[in-house]
Design an enzyme around this catalytic site. Structure first.
Site, PDB file in Angstrom:
ATOM      1  N   GLY A  40      58.324  32.353  13.778  1.00 44.25           N
ATOM      2  CA  GLY A  40      57.451  32.618  12.641  1.00 44.25           C
ATOM      3  C   GLY A  40      56.603  33.843  12.901  1.00 44.25           C
ATOM      4  N   GLY A  42      54.236  34.857  10.365  1.00 46.37           N
ATOM      5  CA  GLY A  42      53.136  34.861   9.409  1.00 46.37           C
ATOM      6  C   GLY A  42      51.834  35.102  10.157  1.00 46.37           C
ATOM      7  N   ALA A  44      49.840  33.061  11.576  1.00 46.98           N
ATOM      8  CA  ALA A  44      49.734  32.312  12.826  1.00 46.98           C
ATOM      9  C   ALA A  44      50.695  32.863  13.876  1.00 46.98           C
ATOM     10  CB  ALA A  44      50.003  30.832  12.565  1.00 46.98           C
ATOM     11  N   SER A 284      44.822  33.163  -8.256  1.00 51.22           N
ATOM     12  CA  SER A 284      43.902  32.850  -7.166  1.00 51.22           C
ATOM     13  C   SER A 284      42.658  32.084  -7.616  1.00 51.22           C
ATOM     14  CB  SER A 284      43.459  34.142  -6.496  1.00 51.22           C
ATOM     15  OG  SER A 284      42.351  33.894  -5.666  1.00 51.22           O
ATOM     16  N   ARG A 330      39.892  21.923  -4.841  1.00 50.60           N
ATOM     17  CA  ARG A 330      41.178  21.972  -5.539  1.00 50.60           C
ATOM     18  C   ARG A 330      41.694  20.623  -5.977  1.00 50.60           C
ATOM     19  NH1 ARG A 330      43.910  26.584  -1.698  1.00 50.60           N
ATOM     20  NH2 ARG A 330      42.620  28.242  -2.560  1.00 50.60           N
ATOM     21  N   HIS A 401      51.097  23.760  -3.592  1.00 50.80           N
ATOM     22  CA  HIS A 401      50.638  25.041  -3.060  1.00 50.80           C
ATOM     23  C   HIS A 401      50.520  25.089  -1.535  1.00 50.80           C
ATOM     24  CE1 HIS A 401      48.371  28.716  -2.777  1.00 50.80           C
ATOM     25  NE2 HIS A 401      47.330  28.109  -2.252  1.00 50.80           N
ATOM     26  N   GLU A 425      50.038  26.696   9.270  1.00 55.11           N
ATOM     27  CA  GLU A 425      50.287  25.627   8.300  1.00 55.11           C
ATOM     28  C   GLU A 425      51.266  24.586   8.846  1.00 55.11           C
ATOM     29  OE1 GLU A 425      51.019  27.131   4.345  1.00 55.11           O
ATOM     30  OE2 GLU A 425      51.614  25.147   3.614  1.00 55.11           O
ATOM     31  N   LEU A 441      44.150  31.036   5.771  1.00 56.06           N
ATOM     32  CA  LEU A 441      44.240  32.333   6.459  1.00 56.06           C
ATOM     33  C   LEU A 441      43.369  32.278   7.708  1.00 56.06           C
ATOM     34  CD1 LEU A 441      44.085  34.798   3.412  1.00 56.06           C
ATOM     35  CD2 LEU A 441      46.062  33.707   4.459  1.00 56.06           C
TER      36      LEU A 441
HETATM   37  C1  LIG Z   1      50.520  32.247  -3.389  1.00 54.97           C
HETATM   38  C2  LIG Z   1      49.654  31.789  -2.249  1.00 54.97           C
HETATM   39  C3  LIG Z   1      48.351  32.240  -2.131  1.00 54.97           C
HETATM   40  C4  LIG Z   1      47.544  31.840  -1.077  1.00 54.97           C
HETATM   41  N1  LIG Z   1      46.260  32.316  -0.995  1.00 54.97           N
HETATM   42  C5  LIG Z   1      45.490  31.948   0.049  1.00 54.97           C
HETATM   43  C6  LIG Z   1      44.157  32.467   0.194  1.00 54.97           C
HETATM   44  O1  LIG Z   1      43.691  33.259  -0.623  1.00 54.97           O
HETATM   45  N2  LIG Z   1      43.446  32.076   1.266  1.00 54.97           N
HETATM   46  C7  LIG Z   1      43.938  31.221   2.195  1.00 54.97           C
HETATM   47  O2  LIG Z   1      43.236  30.948   3.156  1.00 54.97           O
HETATM   48  N3  LIG Z   1      45.187  30.732   2.089  1.00 54.97           N
HETATM   49  C8  LIG Z   1      45.975  31.063   1.048  1.00 54.97           C
HETATM   50  N4  LIG Z   1      47.235  30.547   0.943  1.00 54.97           N
HETATM   51  C9  LIG Z   1      47.785  29.720   2.021  1.00 54.97           C
HETATM   52  C10 LIG Z   1      48.214  30.601   3.171  1.00 54.97           C
HETATM   53  O3  LIG Z   1      48.738  31.806   2.691  1.00 54.97           O
HETATM   54  C11 LIG Z   1      49.260  29.962   4.060  1.00 54.97           C
HETATM   55  O4  LIG Z   1      48.908  28.659   4.349  1.00 54.97           O
HETATM   56  C12 LIG Z   1      49.373  30.710   5.367  1.00 54.97           C
HETATM   57  O5  LIG Z   1      49.541  32.076   5.134  1.00 54.97           O
HETATM   58  C13 LIG Z   1      50.495  30.171   6.218  1.00 54.97           C
HETATM   59  O6  LIG Z   1      50.665  31.007   7.337  1.00 54.97           O
HETATM   60  P1  LIG Z   1      51.603  30.620   8.514  1.00 54.97           P
HETATM   61  O7  LIG Z   1      51.513  31.736   9.496  1.00 54.97           O
HETATM   62  O8  LIG Z   1      51.300  29.268   8.997  1.00 54.97           O
HETATM   63  O9  LIG Z   1      53.075  30.564   7.896  1.00 54.97           O
HETATM   64  P2  LIG Z   1      53.911  31.591   6.994  1.00 54.97           P
HETATM   65  O10 LIG Z   1      53.171  32.785   6.617  1.00 54.97           O
HETATM   66  O11 LIG Z   1      54.534  30.761   5.925  1.00 54.97           O
HETATM   67  O12 LIG Z   1      55.035  32.099   7.966  1.00 54.97           O
HETATM   68  C14 LIG Z   1      56.140  31.345   8.305  1.00 54.97           C
HETATM   69  C15 LIG Z   1      57.005  32.175   9.213  1.00 54.97           C
HETATM   70  O13 LIG Z   1      57.980  31.354   9.797  1.00 54.97           O
HETATM   71  C16 LIG Z   1      59.251  31.929   9.661  1.00 54.97           C
HETATM   72  N5  LIG Z   1      60.207  30.826   9.619  1.00 54.97           N
HETATM   73  C17 LIG Z   1      60.180  29.727   8.833  1.00 54.97           C
HETATM   74  N6  LIG Z   1      61.198  28.912   9.149  1.00 54.97           N
HETATM   75  C18 LIG Z   1      61.882  29.505  10.154  1.00 54.97           C
HETATM   76  C19 LIG Z   1      63.018  29.161  10.912  1.00 54.97           C
HETATM   77  N7  LIG Z   1      63.659  28.029  10.725  1.00 54.97           N
HETATM   78  N8  LIG Z   1      63.443  30.032  11.842  1.00 54.97           N
HETATM   79  C20 LIG Z   1      62.804  31.202  12.066  1.00 54.97           C
HETATM   80  N9  LIG Z   1      61.705  31.553  11.390  1.00 54.97           N
HETATM   81  C21 LIG Z   1      61.264  30.721  10.448  1.00 54.97           C
HETATM   82  C22 LIG Z   1      59.183  32.754   8.431  1.00 54.97           C
HETATM   83  O14 LIG Z   1      60.149  33.769   8.499  1.00 54.97           O
HETATM   84  C23 LIG Z   1      57.766  33.306   8.549  1.00 54.97           C
HETATM   85  O15 LIG Z   1      57.775  34.424   9.398  1.00 54.97           O
HETATM   86  C24 LIG Z   1      48.058  30.942  -0.123  1.00 54.97           C
HETATM   87  C25 LIG Z   1      49.362  30.486  -0.230  1.00 54.97           C
HETATM   88  C26 LIG Z   1      50.155  30.877  -1.296  1.00 54.97           C
HETATM   89  C27 LIG Z   1      51.520  30.318  -1.420  1.00 54.97           C
END
Ligand SMILES: Cc1cc2nc3c(=O)[nH]c(=O)nc-3n(C[C@H](O)[C@H](O)[C@H](O)COP(=O)(O)OP(=O)(O)OC[C@H]3O[C@@H](n4cnc5c(N)ncnc54)[C@H](O)[C@@H]3O)c2cc1C
Ligand code: FES
Lengths: 636, 257
Positions: A40, A42, A44, A284, A330, A401, A425, A441
């Site tokens: 991942g 993202g 994190a 948002s 929410r 969401h 997440e 975030l």
């Molecule tokens: C439209 C929208 C708006 C949002 N706005 C806000 C906001 O304003 N403020 C806030 O705090 N939060 C917001 N959120 C929530 C927040 O964006 C997410 O919870 C957060 O960004 C998740 O980050 P993450 O790093 O955990 O995962 P993600 O960003 O989802 O990253 C997942 C990563 O894992 C990789 N991956 C997944 N499965 C596999 C696999 N099997 N093999 C290899 N790689 C894989 C993907 O390629 C990606 O790189 C929003 C969410 C959405 C949907």
């Protein structure tokens, strides 16, 4: 199984410092002897991989998109919380901590949340140093906006693209490490299994999404930061590629899944308009700073919004929750929207919508100011609906969401499988039964930049030289299982498409395990899901072959996992015979609000997998609050 | 509404590709272009053929994954949107729509409408960052940033890295993409210390990837889903020549071509 959260001793405010003081470290010269797998990219995963690289570890970073910069975090719009108190409006680490615990309806772990609030301020500093162009005042200092569930203004933002800008900051740091040789990135590569050697997570099996090659990667530790599982419900605000496969396969290899039924339904999304729809678009929460939510007072009032006089409008959030008004959390806002629509007062063709009205704010501040704050969101709304929110109120409706549940982790962010860490997440740790806006975030970056880099060394210190080779028997076995499963999907060649199955599953989930749940509905879902899953494995049509780029095959594997996960979500929802946060059991309410049952349910539900179609085993981690008192959550 | 599609199909980089025609019928004008492709793919799948491969993820114009040339225009007919934000109401009932991948030497084709844009990652690796490590940052308000600079940096940082600028350019130049990143970082006080090094290294990598030269036709700005301004190219050129003047002679030699 004993789920020990490993919470450090000492008073709440000193736990993290105590922890760092006592933590085992890896000597700088030894760091490059460790390989860490981070799945991942993202907020994190990107932040974790970059930071672990900065520390000197060898990092392998994986994502399914063609570039780490496109991880789903990129879509976050509104902002990121931090207890900076730059506004001098009474904010503090304690207040952010308390708001988050209360926002989560007292179902999160106290020590983790406190640490989150503590490191929140460092995140802003780090991002500014990376060049994240946060919004500023004319003085040149950072500015803030408000988000739901808080009475202070602590949300930092970069127009309506905060997630994109934070992710680019992490991505750029990651690219810097790639150029320095500490990180190697594997884009378009999907993790399909976790490999366990002698009880420890020591690698993954992946599929190269371009060539179809099944490959093994060994590491001294594995970090999963693969995001949430909201696409189980089919329609959601997630990216289409977001999926549960990595965490689900890890669950099947022994990692407990915690609180799967805690899913967030966001109140302000563009309503569904047709059967062809592939995703729902978020508007948002920041819009609720200036937008007022209302429906007509009269049932079935079909007049245009402009023709409905003020005294015939029901600003129901302001009416029901006078002290938080439009910024009620929410889960509460979503349920309130559902209630007025169920009463027949919903707007738009389908009746499944409420107004979000900016006319008062435009009158007060002028169109230019509103455009500066929300221009890109108004543009997006216009593109999708063809309507201008400067002229007529937006129509919005709740949509899936975010998922608060995820793999169980202790204070170290390590799952019950030694060596398997889970961040962002994908883990369950900080948001309880409901997440407040702008805190995902914060959590993703807290985990990636500040928590994991400090906690992973405690595990690694004892693991030097224990990394297996990627051709060990355990890897070969996992490769075979992965290959067989793909082959099985490809040989069915049935009559129904993957989308067809996924939509049907999504509808079951939305109808019986959505904004309101009850025993009869959940039991019904538990009958329907396994049946549909069986049908899927008999009648799905997955075209193409496994040896090259095959998007159908990718999707089929993910949908197959949703079927199994969906059952666990529903089971958890049925077991949790109380209402809390986003989990609303109709049987347990008081004047339409959630009624918790602390005596029986103040615990984390961590499920252990025992085989598909076998009942999973429930383990309970009691939630002990040292600092705060459990209270009824009120935003009135 | 109904449309006829002419879609570029190519099984892999080494096999010849061709246009294949498909009928898309009974469409709702409020469908997005990608939702229309989803429906066409459902039909193709039901006929037992292999569906059209195309990149997409967020479907709201921010991830930069989607990448189609529609009727000869990168991201289609509408101004300042990505392919995923293009709606069927922008087309005529009965129209024939041609769909192709982003074509450029530096973006080799993978399959059908999917190309490899990892050259962009390598350009960022060359210097598209500020060298700061987690834990070392001063307070966020320690260095005030004039609002107009922060806003201009944000205008540049809005780039989603989709590559439409390259696809639209007759020289397949990446100047708009590279200049957006250089400008975003060089405009901020935090980015100043590495300003010269950054622009020299990124431009060098851009050339090494096989992107063409910029002849300022402006086609990049015209298709950019985020409306990134050509002015950033002018700014990068200033930064670049300034950096060359200031650079030690060895670096100059490396950039002399
Ligand atoms: C439209 C929208 C708006 C949002 N706005 C806000 C906001 O304003 N403020 C806030 O705090 N939060 C917001 N959120 C929530 C927040 O964006 C997410 O919870 C957060 O960004 C998740 O980050 P993450 O790093 O955990 O995962 P993600 O960003 O989802 O990253 C997942 C990563 O894992 C990789 N991956 C997944 N499965 C596999 C696999 N099997 N093999 C290899 N790689 C894989 C993907 O390629 C990606 O790189 C929003 C969410 C959405 C949907
Ligand atoms: S799919 Fe993300 S920009 Fe189009």
């Amino acid at each position: 199984m004993n789920l020990d959260a490993k919470i450090p001793s000492g008073p709440l405010a000193q736990k993290w410092d105590n922890y760092k003081r006592d933590a085992k470290l890896v000597n700088p010269a030894n760091k490059r002897k460790y390989d860490i797998i981070v799945v991942g990219t993202g907020l994190a995963g990107g932040a974790a991989a970059a930071t672990l690289g900065e520390l000197g570890y060898n990092v392998k970073s994986f994502c399914i998109q063609d570039s780490p910069r496109r991880a789903h975090s990129v879509a976050a719009q509104g902002g990121i919380n931090a207890a900076k108190n730059y506004q001098n409006d009474g904010d503090s680490v304690y207040r952010l901590f308390y708001d988050t615990i209360k926002g989560g309806d007292f179902r999160a772990r106290e020590a983790n949340v406190y640490r989150l609030a503590q490191v929140s301020a460092n995140i802003i500093d780090q991002c500014v140093a990376q060049g994240v162009p946060f919004a500023r005042e004319y003085s040149g200092y950072l500015t803030n906006r408000s988000f739901g569930g808080a009475q202070v203004s602590r949300t930092f933002y970069a127009r309506g693209q905060t997630g994109q800008q934070l992710l680019l900051g992490a991505y750029q740091s990651l690219m810097r490490q790639v150029s320095l040789g500490t990180v190697k990135v594997f884009p378009r590569t999907e993790m399909l299994d976790l490999v366990i050697v002698n009880g420890h997570a020591k690698g993954i099996v992946t599929r190269n999404l371009i060539t179809g090659a099944i490959e093994s990667h060994a590491g001294d530790a594995v970090v999963l930061a693969t995001g949430g599982y909201g696409n189980t419900w089919y329609l959601s605000t997630y990216g289409r590629g977001s999926n549960a496969t990595a965490i689900w396969r890890a669950h099947k290899k022994g990692a407990c899944f915690a609180n799967p039924c805690y899913a967030q339904i966001h109140p302000t999304c563009i309503p569904v308009s047709g059967d062809y729809q592939s995703k729902l678009t978020l508007m948002s929460e920041s819009l609720r700073n200036d937008g007022r939510v209302w429906v007509p007072k009269k049932v079935g009032d079909k007049r245009a919004p402009g023709d409905i006089p003020e005294d015939e409008r029901d600003y129901y959030l302001e009416r029901k929750y006078p002290s938080y008004g439009n910024l009620a959390p929410r889960d509460i806002s979503s349920r309130a929207a559902k209630q007025v629509c169920d009463e027949g007062r919903g707007v738009g063709e389908s009746g499944l919508g409420v107004y979000l009205d900016f006319s008062a704010a435009i009158q007060r501040l002028g169109e230019a100011k509103i455009a500066e704050r929300y221009g890109n969101l108004f543009d997006m709304y216009h593109e999708i609906t063809g309507e201008s929110a400067y002229k007529v109120p937006m129509r919005i409706y709740p949509a899936i969401h975010y998922t608060m549940g995820g793999l169980w982790v202790d204070y170290n962010l390590m799952s019950n499988v030694p060596g398997l860490f889970v961040a962002g997440e994908a883990n369950f740790s900080d948001h309880g039964a409901n997440r407040l806006g702008a805190s995902a975030l914060m959590q993703g970056l807290a985990d990636g930049y500040f928590v994991l880099p400090n906690t992973i060394s405690g595990y690694l210190a004892g693991q030097l030289g224990k990394r297996p080779k990627a051709d060990a028997a355990e890897f070969k076995q996992a490769e075979k299982e992965v290959g067989d499963r793909l082959q099985k999907l490809l040989t069915i060649r049935g009559k129904r498409t993957i989308t067809d199955f996924h939509k049907q599953l999504g509808k079951i989930m939305w109808d019986y395990c959505g904004m309101a749940r009850n025993e009869a509905g959940l039991k019904k879902a538990l009958e329907l899901i396994p049946k549909l899953r069986e049908e899927f494995w008999k009648d799905v049509n997955v075209p193409g072959e496994g040896g090259d780029l095959n998007q159908s095959l990718e999707r089929a594997g993910r949908v197959a996992d949703y079927f199994e996960l969906a059952e666990l979500i529903v089971l958890d929802a049925l077991m949790r015979d109380e209402s809390c946060g986003g989990h609303f059991r109709e049987e347990h309410q008081e004047e339409g609000e959630c009624k918790r049952n602390d005596e029986q349910f103040a615990y984390v539900a961590a499920w252990e997998h025992k085989g598909v179609s076998q009942p999973p085993v429930l383990h309970k981690e009691p939630l002990k609050y040292e600092e705060i008192h459990l209270a009824t959550r009120s935003y009135k | 509404m109904n449309v006829k599609l002419r879609v570029w199909r190519q099984a892999g980089p080494d096999t010849p590709g061709k246009f294949v025609e498909y009928e898309a019928t009974g469409l709702n004008p409020n469908m997005s272009f990608l939702e229309m492709l989803d429906e066409v793919n459902e039909d193709i799948t039901k006929r037992g053929e292999e569906p059209i491969s195309f990149d997409h993820d967020c479907r709201e114009g921010i991830c930069g994954m989607c990448s189609c040339v529609i009727n000869g225009e990168a991201h289609g007919p509408e101004y300042k949107v990505a392919t995923c934000q293009t709606y069927m109401r922008s087309f005529q009932d009965g129209e024939t729509i041609t769909v192709e991948p982003f074509r450029a030497k530096a973006f080799p084709l993978i399959k059908d409408l999917i190309v490899n844009r990892s050259a962009f990652d390598r350009v960022i690796q060359a210097g598209g960052f500020i060298s700061t490590s987690a834990g070392s940052a001063p307070d966020g308000n320690a260095i005030p940033v004039p609002k107009q600079d922060a806003d201009a940096a944000m205008d540049a940082a809005a780039c989603i890295g989709c590559g439409a600028c390259v696809a639209a350019c007759k020289n397949a130049s990446a100047m708009l993409f590279v200049s957006a990143k250089v400008s975003h970082l060089n405009l901020l006080p935090q980015g100043k210390p590495e300003k010269d090094k950054r622009v020299l290294a990124m431009v060098q990598q851009m050339d090494a990837e096989g992107f063409g030269a910029c002849t300022v036709t402006g086609s990049c700005e015209a298709v950019c889903p985020k409306g990134i301004s050509l002015n950033f190219i002018a700014k990068m050129n200033r930064d670049y020549f300034g950096a060359l003047l200031r650079a030690p002679s060895k670096a100059k030699a490396a950039h002399a071509d």
